[in-house]
Design a protein around this motif. Structure first.
Motif, PDB file in Angstrom:
ATOM      1  N   SER A  16      -4.481   3.768 -50.147  1.00 12.37           N
ATOM      2  CA  SER A  16      -5.097   5.131 -50.613  1.00 12.37           C
ATOM      3  C   SER A  16      -4.621   5.302 -52.032  1.00 12.37           C
ATOM      4  N   ARG A  54      -1.112   6.650 -55.936  1.00 12.52           N
ATOM      5  CA  ARG A  54      -0.371   7.482 -57.165  1.00 12.52           C
ATOM      6  C   ARG A  54       1.255   8.117 -56.871  1.00 12.52           C
ATOM      7  N   ASP A  88      -4.085   8.255 -53.041  1.00 10.92           N
ATOM      8  CA  ASP A  88      -3.039   9.334 -52.915  1.00 10.92           C
ATOM      9  C   ASP A  88      -1.628   8.257 -52.795  1.00 10.92           C
TER      10      ASP A  88
END
Length: 286
Positions: free
Chosen positions: A249, A254, A251
């Motif tokens: 994903s 990151r 997120d």
């Protein structure tokens, strides 16, 4: 290759990642110009490898003091003839971190060879990871299982490894067209999540990362200690960040990038402590 470069650059532009890249670059630049490194880079870099090996072993559960590792590295203490599992993990970490001196000369031009050499260092006949000789330095076969890093998720099936490894080598090749810190962080995560070998993958991933940040110019002195940067957030943070990356994903990726790139900043601060100790003539434990 263009698609890979564009993808890495896009990841570098994610919220918080770009700021982490800037801080890591600034910290490594400050370390590079430390007064102690004008003439004494080899001594400082050797201590970086000691502290890096100690931290890498600790991330695999083998907690010992940096003084113990230093004595083992310089030969003041002998390795046990019949090591227990933690002692084997420590030896694998020490040997792989030492091998990064040679891997840094290969990682940009022959990343597959660098990866194999690091695994040989971890899993060779005298190292910590016990494997059959024909399983050392080569990717898993279809009938072989990797039981490491289970918290991160399932490893890549052996039949998919050639394609994933090809993607890793393509990623490394864009080091001069995208932020080195992001390339190195992604390379680390790719090795740790695909787990190309039966055992020893996490130590290999950290060794590959160390060699890459040096060879690609983020840490040309070799004094930064990224492994300490990973450990400073504790093993749960490290494994949790890898698990987030493995989800694929935005997120999750990151989160890993901010964690890992932040480790280069923390590792550069550890390098500053090493350089300060070298300059003062009081090199000792961290």
């Amino acid at each position: 290759m263009t698609a890979t470069v564009d993808a890495v650059r896009a990841l570098a532009d994610l919220p918080e990642v770009g700021e982490s890249v800037d801080r890591a670059r600034e910290a490594c630049t400050e370390l590079r110009w430390h007064n102690a490194l004008r003439r004494r880079i080899p001594q400082a870099a050797a201590e970086s490898r000691v502290r890096g090996a100690r931290a890498s072993a600790a991330l695999d559960g083998a907690e010992v003091s940096v003084d113990v590792v230093r004595e083992l590295v310089v030969g003041l203490t002998s390795w046990p003839e019949e090591p227990d599992p933690l002692e084997r993990a420590l030896r694998g970490a020490v040997q792989a971190t030492a091998e990064t001196e040679h891997a840094r000369d290969l990682v940009l031009t022959s990343p597959a060879q660098a990866l194999a050499r690091l695994h040989v260092a971890v899993a060779g006949s005298s190292a910590g990871v016990d494997l059959p000789p024909d399983a050392v330095g080569r990717p898993r076969r279809d009938d072989e299982v990797c039981a490491e890093l289970v918290e991160v998720g399932a490893p890549v099936p052996a039949l998919e490894l050639p394609a994933r490894l090809g993607g890793l080598y393509e990623l490394v090749a864009c080091h001069d067209k995208a932020p080195v810190a992001v390339v190195a962080a992604l390379a680390h995560a790719e090795i740790a999540t695909m787990r190309p070998f039966v055992r020893g993958n996490a130590i290999v991933a950290r060794g590959f990362e160390r060699a890459l940040v040096q060879a690609a110019g983020l840490d040309p002195t070799g004094v930064c200690v990224p492994e300490v940067g990973h450990l400073r957030e504790a093993s749960a943070g490290y494994v949790g960040a890898l698990a987030a990356y493995a989800t694929g994903s935005a997120d999750g990726v990151r989160l890993w990038l901010t964690f890992c790139v932040g480790s280069y900043e923390r590792g550069a601060r550890e390098g500053m402590r090493i350089a300060d100790a070298v300059l003062a003539g009081r090199l000792g434990g961290s």
